[in-house]
Design a protein around this motif. Structure first.
Motif, PDB file in Angstrom:
ATOM      1  N   ASN A  60       6.363  38.028  10.581  1.00 46.06           N
ATOM      2  CA  ASN A  60       5.984  39.204  11.421  1.00 46.06           C
ATOM      3  C   ASN A  60       4.884  39.653  11.064  1.00 46.06           C
ATOM      4  O   ASN A  60       4.353  40.597  11.702  1.00 46.06           O
ATOM      5  CB  ASN A  60       7.210  40.126  11.525  1.00 46.06           C
ATOM      6  N   ASN A  61       4.611  39.827   9.800  1.00 43.25           N
ATOM      7  CA  ASN A  61       3.474  40.443   9.044  1.00 43.25           C
ATOM      8  C   ASN A  61       2.023  39.756   8.832  1.00 43.25           C
ATOM      9  O   ASN A  61       1.219  40.260   8.487  1.00 43.25           O
ATOM     10  CB  ASN A  61       3.873  41.347   7.858  1.00 43.25           C
ATOM     11  N   PHE A  62       2.512  38.441   8.696  1.00 46.11           N
ATOM     12  CA  PHE A  62       1.185  37.554   8.305  1.00 46.11           C
ATOM     13  C   PHE A  62       0.550  37.015   9.740  1.00 46.11           C
ATOM     14  O   PHE A  62       1.160  36.111  10.410  1.00 46.11           O
ATOM     15  CB  PHE A  62       1.508  36.379   7.295  1.00 46.11           C
ATOM     16  N   HIS A  63      -0.738  37.431   9.895  1.00 52.92           N
ATOM     17  CA  HIS A  63      -1.290  36.614  11.189  1.00 52.92           C
ATOM     18  C   HIS A  63      -2.500  35.932  10.836  1.00 52.92           C
ATOM     19  O   HIS A  63      -3.471  36.558  10.436  1.00 52.92           O
ATOM     20  CB  HIS A  63      -1.815  37.646  12.272  1.00 52.92           C
ATOM     21  N   LEU A  64      -2.360  34.844  10.809  1.00 56.69           N
ATOM     22  CA  LEU A  64      -3.576  33.745  10.261  1.00 56.69           C
ATOM     23  C   LEU A  64      -4.487  33.158  11.337  1.00 56.69           C
ATOM     24  O   LEU A  64      -3.563  32.387  12.423  1.00 56.69           O
ATOM     25  CB  LEU A  64      -2.999  32.872   9.300  1.00 56.69           C
ATOM     26  N   LEU A  65      -5.528  33.191  11.327  1.00 54.77           N
ATOM     27  CA  LEU A  65      -6.324  32.541  12.398  1.00 54.77           C
ATOM     28  C   LEU A  65      -7.294  31.516  11.492  1.00 54.77           C
ATOM     29  O   LEU A  65      -7.775  31.923  10.416  1.00 54.77           O
ATOM     30  CB  LEU A  65      -7.395  33.312  13.026  1.00 54.77           C
ATOM     31  N   THR A  66      -7.169  30.281  12.208  1.00 53.75           N
ATOM     32  CA  THR A  66      -8.010  29.139  11.666  1.00 53.75           C
ATOM     33  C   THR A  66      -9.444  29.184  12.410  1.00 53.75           C
ATOM     34  O   THR A  66      -9.586  28.716  13.427  1.00 53.75           O
ATOM     35  CB  THR A  66      -7.367  27.741  11.438  1.00 53.75           C
ATOM     36  N   ALA A  67     -10.468  29.637  11.464  1.00 51.49           N
ATOM     37  CA  ALA A  67     -11.714  29.840  12.280  1.00 51.49           C
ATOM     38  C   ALA A  67     -12.760  30.366  11.236  1.00 51.49           C
ATOM     39  O   ALA A  67     -12.523  30.572  10.161  1.00 51.49           O
ATOM     40  CB  ALA A  67     -11.691  30.792  13.493  1.00 51.49           C
ATOM     41  N   ASP A  68     -13.987  30.581  11.725  1.00 50.05           N
ATOM     42  CA  ASP A  68     -15.282  30.923  11.051  1.00 50.05           C
ATOM     43  C   ASP A  68     -15.392  32.517  11.086  1.00 50.05           C
ATOM     44  O   ASP A  68     -15.273  33.183  12.190  1.00 50.05           O
ATOM     45  CB  ASP A  68     -16.414  30.434  11.478  1.00 50.05           C
ATOM     46  N   ALA A  69     -15.111  33.177   9.847  1.00 43.72           N
ATOM     47  CA  ALA A  69     -15.217  34.684   9.940  1.00 43.72           C
ATOM     48  C   ALA A  69     -16.397  35.297  10.587  1.00 43.72           C
ATOM     49  O   ALA A  69     -16.647  36.308  11.047  1.00 43.72           O
ATOM     50  CB  ALA A  69     -15.300  35.060   8.438  1.00 43.72           C
ATOM     51  N   LEU A  70     -17.494  34.388  10.618  1.00 39.36           N
ATOM     52  CA  LEU A  70     -18.737  34.791  11.469  1.00 39.36           C
ATOM     53  C   LEU A  70     -18.435  34.997  12.874  1.00 39.36           C
ATOM     54  O   LEU A  70     -19.126  35.356  13.564  1.00 39.36           O
ATOM     55  CB  LEU A  70     -19.942  34.000  11.133  1.00 39.36           C
ATOM     56  N   ASP A  71     -17.560  34.249  13.350  1.00 40.93           N
ATOM     57  CA  ASP A  71     -17.364  34.223  14.790  1.00 40.93           C
ATOM     58  C   ASP A  71     -16.006  35.277  14.880  1.00 40.93           C
ATOM     59  O   ASP A  71     -15.830  35.716  15.994  1.00 40.93           O
ATOM     60  CB  ASP A  71     -16.644  32.868  15.174  1.00 40.93           C
ATOM     61  N   PHE A  72     -15.373  35.473  13.928  1.00 35.64           N
ATOM     62  CA  PHE A  72     -14.122  36.462  13.932  1.00 35.64           C
ATOM     63  C   PHE A  72     -14.255  37.329  12.841  1.00 35.64           C
ATOM     64  O   PHE A  72     -13.049  37.244  11.857  1.00 35.64           O
ATOM     65  CB  PHE A  72     -12.717  35.694  14.155  1.00 35.64           C
ATOM     66  N   PRO A  73     -15.149  38.319  12.805  1.00 37.48           N
ATOM     67  CA  PRO A  73     -15.204  39.083  11.585  1.00 37.48           C
ATOM     68  C   PRO A  73     -14.040  39.986  10.854  1.00 37.48           C
ATOM     69  O   PRO A  73     -13.750  40.447   9.861  1.00 37.48           O
ATOM     70  CB  PRO A  73     -16.502  39.900  11.767  1.00 37.48           C
ATOM     71  N   ILE A  74     -13.192  40.300  12.044  1.00 37.71           N
ATOM     72  CA  ILE A  74     -12.033  41.053  11.646  1.00 37.71           C
ATOM     73  C   ILE A  74     -10.720  40.231  12.203  1.00 37.71           C
ATOM     74  O   ILE A  74      -9.931  40.734  12.608  1.00 37.71           O
ATOM     75  CB  ILE A  74     -12.016  42.525  12.480  1.00 37.71           C
ATOM     76  N   ALA A  75     -10.950  39.028  12.069  1.00 35.69           N
ATOM     77  CA  ALA A  75      -9.728  37.992  12.412  1.00 35.69           C
ATOM     78  C   ALA A  75      -9.383  38.452  13.871  1.00 35.69           C
ATOM     79  O   ALA A  75      -9.995  38.556  14.700  1.00 35.69           O
ATOM     80  CB  ALA A  75      -8.922  37.983  11.551  1.00 35.69           C
ATOM     81  N   THR A  76      -7.947  38.478  13.909  1.00 35.32           N
ATOM     82  CA  THR A  76      -7.427  38.885  15.090  1.00 35.32           C
ATOM     83  C   THR A  76      -6.895  40.393  15.129  1.00 35.32           C
ATOM     84  O   THR A  76      -5.770  40.596  16.013  1.00 35.32           O
ATOM     85  CB  THR A  76      -6.187  37.798  15.694  1.00 35.32           C
ATOM     86  N   LEU A  77      -7.312  41.127  14.711  1.00 33.88           N
ATOM     87  CA  LEU A  77      -6.917  42.520  14.425  1.00 33.88           C
ATOM     88  C   LEU A  77      -7.002  43.027  16.024  1.00 33.88           C
ATOM     89  O   LEU A  77      -7.908  43.228  16.507  1.00 33.88           O
ATOM     90  CB  LEU A  77      -7.747  43.307  13.795  1.00 33.88           C
ATOM     91  N   PRO A  78      -5.705  43.449  16.502  1.00 27.41           N
ATOM     92  CA  PRO A  78      -5.517  44.365  17.593  1.00 27.41           C
ATOM     93  C   PRO A  78      -6.569  45.578  17.873  1.00 27.41           C
ATOM     94  O   PRO A  78      -6.697  46.115  17.144  1.00 27.41           O
ATOM     95  CB  PRO A  78      -4.161  44.484  18.101  1.00 27.41           C
ATOM     96  N   ILE A  79      -7.084  45.726  19.377  1.00 21.98           N
ATOM     97  CA  ILE A  79      -7.928  46.810  19.413  1.00 21.98           C
ATOM     98  C   ILE A  79      -7.196  48.142  18.890  1.00 21.98           C
ATOM     99  O   ILE A  79      -7.522  48.924  18.538  1.00 21.98           O
ATOM    100  CB  ILE A  79      -8.382  46.795  21.033  1.00 21.98           C
ATOM    101  N   LEU A  80      -5.883  48.144  19.026  1.00 21.01           N
ATOM    102  CA  LEU A  80      -4.943  49.210  18.802  1.00 21.01           C
ATOM    103  C   LEU A  80      -5.265  50.052  17.286  1.00 21.01           C
ATOM    104  O   LEU A  80      -4.989  51.003  17.169  1.00 21.01           O
ATOM    105  CB  LEU A  80      -3.319  48.937  19.004  1.00 21.01           C
ATOM    106  N   TYR A  81      -5.589  48.940  16.522  1.00 23.53           N
ATOM    107  CA  TYR A  81      -5.655  49.407  14.910  1.00 23.53           C
ATOM    108  C   TYR A  81      -7.156  49.591  14.791  1.00 23.53           C
ATOM    109  O   TYR A  81      -7.666  49.641  13.617  1.00 23.53           O
ATOM    110  CB  TYR A  81      -5.113  48.201  14.206  1.00 23.53           C
TER     111      TYR A  81
END
Length: 281
Positions: A95-116
């Motif tokens: 529930n606490n580990f949200h991992l995205l397989t991608a380039d950090a230059l395309d997702f600089p803050i991973a999948t952090l929700p707008i809420l945060y």
């Protein structure tokens, strides 16, 4: 805190994965538990913190963060390592580990929700090759409340350089306009496997009370100035199309005792912020 992988253990895991550390991706894995602890201490990690991690690798820092009960959003470009993390760490923290397989230059803050977006931290061992372009993206917002970054020493020096120094450049201006350096810790190359050719710096940055974010066009212009950093401001502006806004900025600089003969590296940060104001008129 979770057990830190030794050089031998790291080697064996990589061997089992049939994976050679990729120099282009800056894959030097942290093997010193004291540096992991120092990262969490500098970042003042608290339970329920929202944290973004770039390039978790074999999950040494990730595990320590998750054991501290943070909500972790990580992005890993290497699919082999991402699969390893999904199989070894994710089951223990579903529930606490949200991992995205991608380039950090395309997702600089991973999948952090707008809420945060208004209350998150970044803690990362940054690959050298992407450190500057990734940070440039971060400084366009949303801004974290703090960043605790493992960087090659040369990059850390450049990021925090002051005007008048050889290391001072566009990224120094953008960073110092939004964050202040509150702490740094020297890290030996021996703390990594494989061992890099240079030492590193663990840098802790805190968001300013009133951070300044440059407009994209201003950032592009500032980068242009620093491609020819030893030339004078007046000479550089003559290379550009005529602009009343730039003329107004030059006049403002002159009124503040910065003549057109001033070089980009000698101009204080607040004067570059004035460029942004003048271009926005």
């Amino acid at each position: 805190m979770s057990k830190i992988l030794s050089p031998t253990q790291t080697y064996h895991i990589l061997e089992e994965l049939n994976h050679q550390p990729n120099k282009k991706l800056g894959q030097n894995f942290l093997i010193d538990k004291n540096i992991v602890k120092k990262s969490l201490t500098l970042a003042n990690v608290q339970p329920h913190d929202k944290v973004v991690e770039i390039g978790p690798g074999l999950g040494t820092l990730s595990s320590a963060l998750l054991e501290a009960n943070v909500l972790l959003y990580a992005v890993e470009k290497d699919s082999t390592l991402a699969d390893y993390l999904s199989n070894t760490i994710k089951p223990n923290f579903p529930n606490n580990f949200h991992l995205l397989t991608a380039d950090a230059l395309d997702f600089p803050i991973a999948t952090l929700p707008i809420l945060y977006f208004d209350n998150f931290k970044i803690i990362a061992n940054l690959p050298y090759a992407i450190a500057t372009p990734w940070l440039d993206l971060i400084l366009s917002g949303p801004l974290p409340i703090s960043m605790t970054l493992m960087l090659q020493k040369e990059a850390a020096d450049r990021f925090c350089a002051k005007e008048g120094s050889k290391s001072f450049g566009a990224i120094s201006i953008f960073l110092s306009s939004a964050f202040k350096k509150s702490n740094e810790h020297k890290v030996s190359r021996h703390c990594f496997y494989p061992e890099p050719n240079v030492d590193s710096t663990l840098l802790h940055l805190e968001k300013l009370p009133n951070p300044f974010i440059f407009h994209p066009k201003t950032k592009e212009l500032i980068r242009f100035f620093f491609t020819q950093r030893r030339k004078q401001i007046g000479s550089l502006i003559k290379q550009l199309p005529p602009s009343d806004n730039l003329t107004s900025w030059l006049n403002f600089l002159s009124s503040k005792k910065f003549p057109t003969t001033t070089r980009p590296e000698d101009l204080p940060i607040h004067m570059w912020q004035q460029l942004d104001f003048h271009l926005s008129v």
